[in-house]
Design a protein around this motif. Structure first.
Motif, PDB file in Angstrom:
ATOM      1  N   SER A  10       0.859  -1.207  -0.088  1.00  0.00           N
ATOM      2  CA  SER A  10      -0.077   0.015  -0.147  1.00  0.00           C
ATOM      3  C   SER A  10       0.920   1.361  -0.022  1.00  0.00           C
ATOM      4  N   LEU A  11       0.444   2.391  -0.668  1.00  0.00           N
ATOM      5  CA  LEU A  11       1.077   3.538  -0.733  1.00  0.00           C
ATOM      6  C   LEU A  11       0.058   4.696  -0.688  1.00  0.00           C
ATOM      7  N   SER A  12       0.544   5.852   0.342  1.00  0.00           N
ATOM      8  CA  SER A  12      -0.257   6.873   0.492  1.00  0.00           C
ATOM      9  C   SER A  12       0.344   8.182  -0.382  1.00  0.00           C
ATOM     10  N   ALA A  13      -0.252   8.669  -0.874  1.00  0.00           N
ATOM     11  CA  ALA A  13       0.308   9.794  -1.688  1.00  0.00           C
ATOM     12  C   ALA A  13      -0.698  10.935  -2.079  1.00  0.00           C
ATOM     13  N   SER A  14      -0.258  12.154  -2.662  1.00  0.00           N
ATOM     14  CA  SER A  14      -1.270  13.065  -2.534  1.00  0.00           C
ATOM     15  C   SER A  14      -1.350  13.354  -4.397  1.00  0.00           C
ATOM     16  N   ASP A  17       1.720  14.032  -6.966  1.00  0.00           N
ATOM     17  CA  ASP A  17       2.700  13.288  -6.848  1.00  0.00           C
ATOM     18  C   ASP A  17       3.233  12.356  -7.774  1.00  0.00           C
ATOM     19  N   PHE A  83      -6.275   6.954  -7.799  1.00  0.00           N
ATOM     20  CA  PHE A  83      -6.361   6.173  -6.353  1.00  0.00           C
ATOM     21  C   PHE A  83      -7.212   4.849  -6.795  1.00  0.00           C
ATOM     22  N   THR A  85      -6.292   0.174  -6.872  1.00  0.00           N
ATOM     23  CA  THR A  85      -5.314  -0.763  -6.589  1.00  0.00           C
ATOM     24  C   THR A  85      -4.587  -1.247  -7.942  1.00  0.00           C
ATOM     25  N   LYS A 104      -2.215  -0.817  -3.217  1.00  0.00           N
ATOM     26  CA  LYS A 104      -3.393  -0.084  -3.124  1.00  0.00           C
ATOM     27  C   LYS A 104      -2.636   1.194  -2.982  1.00  0.00           C
ATOM     28  N   LEU A 105      -3.251   1.973  -3.727  1.00  0.00           N
ATOM     29  CA  LEU A 105      -2.704   3.302  -3.778  1.00  0.00           C
ATOM     30  C   LEU A 105      -3.753   4.217  -3.212  1.00  0.00           C
ATOM     31  N   GLU A 106      -3.449   4.946  -1.986  1.00  0.00           N
ATOM     32  CA  GLU A 106      -4.323   5.883  -1.241  1.00  0.00           C
ATOM     33  C   GLU A 106      -4.173   7.283  -1.244  1.00  0.00           C
ATOM     34  N   ILE A 107      -4.943   8.045  -0.959  1.00  0.00           N
ATOM     35  CA  ILE A 107      -4.883   9.585  -0.661  1.00  0.00           C
ATOM     36  C   ILE A 107      -4.105   9.546   0.942  1.00  0.00           C
TER      37      ILE A 107
END
Lengths: 107, 123
Positions: A10-14, A17, A83, A85, A104-107
């Motif tokens: 999983s990865l949190s990004a804005s 980015d 955002f 998967t 999973k790419l999340e905010i």
């Protein structure tokens, strides 16, 4: 069977980015690597085939690279609709054509 | 654009059987290589099996967890793909997708997918 390992899980990004997801194969798969995007409740959508070829209609902010055992998917400037998967899949030689476990790419 | 519609999912007891169908909108279905992929609740994608076109020999391949229990077939006269699932286990629960494998740039890739059909194996 060839095992596919994605990182991170999983990865949190804005928005805006640049993000990179990696996929490693347990054996040399040349460039037989494809990337899919899946949004909740929807079927997967093909983004990249043959490690680096952008599927028709996919925005150019998506790119893929790699060969052999190590591959990556890069999104150059995240948009709100990105955002989701992401899954890699190998199609080397004979089946089974295994998927990675997903990122999973999340905010 | 190719459209795929799966049907046949539902609730079944462990040890039971179910047959899924995947109807294609294209009359060139007979040329298609078709794949089944499943997804357990909250989990990732799992490749289930693939059938080549009859023109390419019609070979069928399966993932180890379903081999001997699941059978993929096709009826080109009906533009329909099937997945016969026998001896179902609770771990077979999930959404089942059919996908059309197109030959693009030297690769067969699953670029058209159905909406999926839910299979629940539970007593």
């Amino acid at each position: 069977d060839i095992q596919m390992t994605q990182s991170p899980s999983s990865l949190s990004a804005s928005v805006g980015d640049r993000v990179t997801i990696t996929c490693r194969a347990s054996h040399n798969i040349n460039n037989r690597l494809h990337w899919y995007q899946q949004k909740p409740g929807k079927a997967p959508n093909l983004l990249i085939f043959g490690a680096s070829n952008l599927q028709s209609g996919v925005p150019s902010r998506f790119s893929g690279s790699g060969s052999g055992t190590d591959f990556s998917l890069t999104i150059s400037s995240l948009q709100p609709e990105d955002f989701a998967t992401y899954y890699c899949q190998q199609s080397y030689s004979t089946p089974p054509y295994t998927f990675g476990q997903g990122t999973k790419l999340e905010i | 654009e190719v459209q795929l519609v799966e049907s046949g999912g539902g609730l079944v007891n462990p040890g039971g059987s179910l047959r899924l169908s995947c109807a294609a909108s294209e009359s060139i279905f007979s040329l298609a290589w078709m794949t089944w992929v499943r997804q357990a609740p909250g989990k990732g994608l799992e490749w289930v099996g693939r059938i080549k076109s009859k023109g390419a020999g019609g070979a069928i391949d399966y993932a180890a967890p379903v081999k001997g229990r699941f059978t993929i077939s096709r009826d080109d006269s009906r533009d329909t793909l099937y997945l016969q699932m026998n001896s179902l286990k609770t771990e077979d629960t999930g959404i089942y997708y059919c996908a059309w494998d197109h030959y693009i740039g030297g690769f067969y890739v699953s670029d058209y997918w159905g909406q999926g059909t839910l299979v629940t194996v539970s007593s």
